[in-house]
Design a protein around this motif. Sequence first.
Motif, mmCIF file in Angstrom:
data_model
loop_
_atom_site.group_PDB
_atom_site.id
_atom_site.type_symbol
_atom_site.label_atom_id
_atom_site.label_comp_id
_atom_site.label_asym_id
_atom_site.label_seq_id
_atom_site.Cartn_x
_atom_site.Cartn_y
_atom_site.Cartn_z
ATOM 1 N N HIS A 6 19.093 25.125 54.127
ATOM 2 C CA HIS A 6 20.410 25.151 54.750
ATOM 3 C C HIS A 6 21.439 24.330 53.985
ATOM 4 C CE1 HIS A 6 17.614 26.060 58.091
ATOM 5 N NE2 HIS A 6 18.547 26.924 58.431
ATOM 6 N N LEU A 7 20.992 23.525 53.033
ATOM 7 C CA LEU A 7 21.942 22.691 52.300
ATOM 8 C C LEU A 7 22.319 23.365 50.985
ATOM 9 C CD1 LEU A 7 20.476 19.082 52.763
ATOM 10 C CD2 LEU A 7 21.856 20.453 54.314
ATOM 11 N N THR A 8 23.413 22.891 50.379
ATOM 12 C CA THR A 8 23.832 23.470 49.100
ATOM 13 C C THR A 8 22.945 22.950 47.976
ATOM 14 O OG1 THR A 8 25.333 21.704 48.481
ATOM 15 C CG2 THR A 8 26.230 23.429 49.909
ATOM 16 N N ILE A 9 23.122 23.566 46.803
ATOM 17 C CA ILE A 9 22.333 23.161 45.643
ATOM 18 C C ILE A 9 22.546 21.676 45.345
ATOM 19 C CG2 ILE A 9 22.095 23.467 43.157
ATOM 20 C CD1 ILE A 9 22.821 26.378 43.509
ATOM 21 N N ALA A 10 23.809 21.271 45.271
ATOM 22 C CA ALA A 10 24.103 19.881 44.918
ATOM 23 C C ALA A 10 23.564 18.925 45.974
ATOM 24 C CB ALA A 10 25.606 19.690 44.752
ATOM 25 N N GLN A 11 23.707 19.298 47.233
ATOM 26 C CA GLN A 11 23.203 18.438 48.312
ATOM 27 C C GLN A 11 21.690 18.277 48.220
ATOM 28 O OE1 GLN A 11 24.664 20.422 51.799
ATOM 29 N NE2 GLN A 11 26.720 19.576 51.605
ATOM 30 N N PRO A 67 25.871 10.337 46.048
ATOM 31 C CA PRO A 67 26.993 9.516 45.601
ATOM 32 C C PRO A 67 27.874 9.190 46.805
ATOM 33 C CG PRO A 67 26.705 11.421 44.180
ATOM 34 C CD PRO A 67 25.789 11.609 45.344
ATOM 35 N N ARG A 68 28.249 7.927 46.961
ATOM 36 C CA ARG A 68 29.049 7.513 48.109
ATOM 37 C C ARG A 68 30.480 7.265 47.670
ATOM 38 N NH1 ARG A 68 25.062 5.340 51.687
ATOM 39 N NH2 ARG A 68 23.198 6.529 51.208
ATOM 40 N N SER A 69 31.377 7.363 48.647
ATOM 41 C CA SER A 69 32.762 6.992 48.345
ATOM 42 C C SER A 69 32.896 5.482 48.555
ATOM 43 C CB SER A 69 33.713 7.772 49.241
ATOM 44 O OG SER A 69 33.565 7.346 50.569
ATOM 45 N N LYS A 70 34.141 4.996 48.510
ATOM 46 C CA LYS A 70 34.329 3.539 48.578
ATOM 47 C C LYS A 70 33.731 2.958 49.863
ATOM 48 C CE LYS A 70 38.376 3.955 45.834
ATOM 49 N NZ LYS A 70 39.645 4.589 46.169
ATOM 50 N N ILE A 71 33.925 3.696 50.969
ATOM 51 C CA ILE A 71 33.293 3.238 52.201
ATOM 52 C C ILE A 71 31.857 3.738 52.155
ATOM 53 C CG2 ILE A 71 33.490 3.188 54.715
ATOM 54 C CD1 ILE A 71 36.319 4.470 54.252
ATOM 55 N N PHE A 93 29.200 4.430 53.848
ATOM 56 C CA PHE A 93 28.452 5.437 54.596
ATOM 57 C C PHE A 93 29.057 6.827 54.472
ATOM 58 C CE2 PHE A 93 31.379 3.385 57.582
ATOM 59 C CZ PHE A 93 32.032 4.464 58.135
ATOM 60 N N LEU A 94 30.162 6.942 53.766
ATOM 61 C CA LEU A 94 30.753 8.270 53.555
ATOM 62 C C LEU A 94 30.243 8.864 52.252
ATOM 63 C CD1 LEU A 94 34.454 7.902 54.644
ATOM 64 C CD2 LEU A 94 32.449 8.600 55.942
ATOM 65 N N MET A 95 30.036 10.183 52.275
ATOM 66 C CA MET A 95 29.559 10.831 51.074
ATOM 67 C C MET A 95 30.735 11.261 50.223
ATOM 68 S SD MET A 95 26.694 13.161 52.781
ATOM 69 C CE MET A 95 27.950 13.803 53.838
ATOM 70 N N ASP A 96 30.476 11.325 48.927
ATOM 71 C CA ASP A 96 31.503 11.789 48.011
ATOM 72 C C ASP A 96 31.031 13.130 47.449
ATOM 73 O OD1 ASP A 96 33.266 12.303 46.063
ATOM 74 O OD2 ASP A 96 33.189 10.314 45.146
ATOM 75 N N ASP A 97 31.403 14.204 48.140
ATOM 76 C CA ASP A 97 30.901 15.518 47.749
ATOM 77 C C ASP A 97 31.444 15.981 46.408
ATOM 78 O OD1 ASP A 97 29.062 16.071 49.677
ATOM 79 O OD2 ASP A 97 30.501 16.955 51.069
ATOM 80 N N LYS A 98 32.646 15.528 46.095
ATOM 81 C CA LYS A 98 33.239 15.940 44.820
ATOM 82 C C LYS A 98 32.385 15.441 43.662
ATOM 83 C CE LYS A 98 38.163 16.615 44.487
ATOM 84 N NZ LYS A 98 39.416 15.870 44.639
ATOM 85 N N THR A 99 32.064 14.143 43.724
ATOM 86 C CA THR A 99 31.236 13.569 42.671
ATOM 87 C C THR A 99 29.859 14.221 42.658
ATOM 88 O OG1 THR A 99 32.364 11.508 43.137
ATOM 89 C CG2 THR A 99 30.461 11.387 41.685
ATOM 90 N N THR A 100 29.301 14.460 43.836
ATOM 91 C CA THR A 100 27.990 15.111 43.925
ATOM 92 C C THR A 100 28.015 16.432 43.171
ATOM 93 O OG1 THR A 100 27.800 14.164 46.124
ATOM 94 C CG2 THR A 100 26.198 15.839 45.535
ATOM 95 N N ASN A 101 29.027 17.252 43.483
ATOM 96 C CA ASN A 101 29.118 18.557 42.829
ATOM 97 C C ASN A 101 29.342 18.424 41.327
ATOM 98 O OD1 ASN A 101 28.722 19.911 45.216
ATOM 99 N ND2 ASN A 101 30.910 20.080 45.674
#
Lengths: 328, 515
Positions: B103-108, B116-120, B122-130
């Motif tokens: 159910h998840l994407t390739i990058a996920q 990869p996390r964003s500055k906060i 517990f938030l994910m950084d999907d852009k960097t992940t991709n």
Amino acid sequence: MKSETKTAQTLFRSDAMQRLMAFSALIVLSIGFSVASPYFRTFDNFVGILLATAVNGVLALGVTFVIITAGIDLSVGTVLTFSAVLTGVFITNWHLPIPLGILGGVLAGSLAGFVNGTLISRMKIPPFIATLGMLYATKGLSLVISELKPIYFNDTPAFREMAMGSILGKIIPGFEVPNAVFILFGAAIIANFILTRTVLGRYTFALGSNEEATRLSGVNVAAWKTAVYTLCGFFAGIGGVLMASRLNSAQPALGAGYELDAIAAVVIGGTSLSGGEGSILGTIIGAFIISTLTNGLRILSVPQEWQMVVTGGIVILAVFLDILRRRR
Amino acid sequence: MTLPNTSSENHEVLLRMEGVYKSFPGVQALSDARFELRYGEVHALVGENGAGKSTLMKILGGIYHMDAGQVYLEGRAVEIHSPRMAQDLGISIIHQELNLMPHLTIAQNIFIGREPRSKISFLMDDKTTNQQAENLFKLLNLQLDPTTKVSDLTVAKQQMVEIAKALSYNAKILVMDEPTAALTDTEIEELFSVIRQLREKGVGIVHISHRLEELKQISDRVTVMRDGKYIDTLQTQAAPINQIISLMVGRIIYESAPELPENPSQEVVLEVRNLNSGKLLKDVSFSLKRGEILGFAGLMGAGRTEVARAIFGADPYDSGEIYVKGQRVHIKSPGDAVSQGVGYLSEDRKRYGLALGMDVKENVAMAAMKKFLSWLGWVDFKRTAARGQEMVKALNIKTPSLEQKVKFLSGGNQQKVVVGKWLTADTDILIFDEPTRGIDVGAKSEIYKLLNDLAHQGKAIIMISSELPEVLRMSHRVVVMCEGRVTGVLNASEATQESIMKFATMRGSVVQASA
């Protein structure tokens, strides 16, 4: 041309399609009832539907997370009661400040969720059994703590104001929409944020999609699963406080059976009981479908027992349509 | 084909496993297993089903714990306690059943557990992940969109995702368990070109495969295992396939020639013509005679069980014709099969063959309940008990009483109860799927005797077995399957371990070319 049909198929099978279908169903229902009864389309009735959705909606938010992990939580209804009763104890019996009482109630719900999560992820008790046990336990505890009597908030009118007052009505006179409705929307936005943007949300989907693969990827499966059930308890806690505020009392005998309405809302909203997919928007639409249906049928003087029959039919129809959609 | 310099000149050892022992309840899976892997080497690991290949690699991956043995990684002794630890040491395993979250994407999927996390935080950084996934694909020359859901990918592409994921952990060792089993020829070519790239980068690759021809294309060395033991390691280019096969099956002479009576009957009781079922079965045809034991040999996943389940009506099939005693039949459910006289004894007795919590006589009566009903519709206990007693005697079932729950019987006696059940249902065609799996040696010969007796009495028997000595000893004829096709039908006189293995590893393209 082949790719076109494929795109069309992908669209039909997509989760967006499920939400679109649910949303269309809600619109069709509303139009149908509006035509059938002029009273249905009044502003007051509209507000009534919104208010009636608030508690079940908040409850269903937490259940959405649990069901996406392919689990189930049967205890949310009585955990809601438990939180409401404790809030009553804190505010009315112990005379704690209102915010502290609310916090206590929400924490009590979260604690129940944490216990659920621990039983399930560490002691490997199946979710159905663990939360069934919690259902009975919190039901009993609520009765014990309240000594079988409702706890009223008559000394603290501000507590009732929290859900039933209308900040919007003060800003725009005439639009007396109770705060409870905005609490629901606020909670939904937070839930959606957690589900789509945070690590917890990602692991919620991962657990439901393939728990073993998630474990083999080095994710601490037990900890995250516990977190999901705790979150579910947290939302049940909010539901309990909301309910107490709305009724201006904590009713120790109310709440059992609410878990079924919550599960029904989640399922109508397209979240799969086999895990891995689901959305907050879908759940909210599902909750609205149930309360619109109940409201409309009542206005049309359909007896309550028949309302239940119709709701049952809708749940089964929704899941059947979902199965058809996946089969293509 | 010439090998890149790295593998022929750089003989530095990346991994060494020595004296590995591992037992499971009732089975010694590994005893004194050994394995060695060099930098930039593709090392094939081969052996029959149950030779211990996967077990050895699961120990390397931290999924199983060995009872005894040593693992040296880059010269250092290491202990691997968990999958996470293996990952941290640079060991990645791609299992036969792919471990992805559909159910998840390739990058996920690739970055699960270390998003990869964003500055906060517990938030994910999907852009960097991709972006990171994209970079990874560029490195491997893969055409993949990181935002595609994994469930929308073909098996081959999913495998590429697994490889990319493995490499994103900076894997030094990549273990691939049967990576080509579900791939088409072009997809295999793609996979191999990725493997070659990795080899050039110095990654050590363990390639577990049943397809012996393909070893020549891709591997540098090959290690053969048998019965949980290390047998030999050969330079692939210098080793003829026949030599590898004979190392796999061994030279042990198994007990005496078949004690089967000459099969007297020529009457065909079951005929299957051109059975097709998706990718699982392709044009399967064979016939079965009265009093015959027809062995079905092949490697795991060859489609033998699928044939049985299709005939028995347990799974639907796309096309094909089935004739029972000359009559065309349409079997749509196990109920239909039973009324046509076909019984199926599953390889997993406990799950599909028995009601474990019920007693011996109830299990015996189960497939033919109608025979035990009184005229008012209740179960006639006297008749059930009588029949149970009859079967206990006839089949020599060792049980303290008819009321014994079958879960307390030994594997061999459980198997006999299942046989009793089908005899009670009066089925003339019996399909035995791995009849001696999980049964100890003494009880095995009793099961063999039972099969012989049944054939003698005129039952027609299909015996699916992954144990070649068993197939050779017990069959009048042997049907060999590979990848959903029947690749050969051998008479008892022609069948040898070598000839069966040859047909069992004969891939579709080879069959077509030689046809």
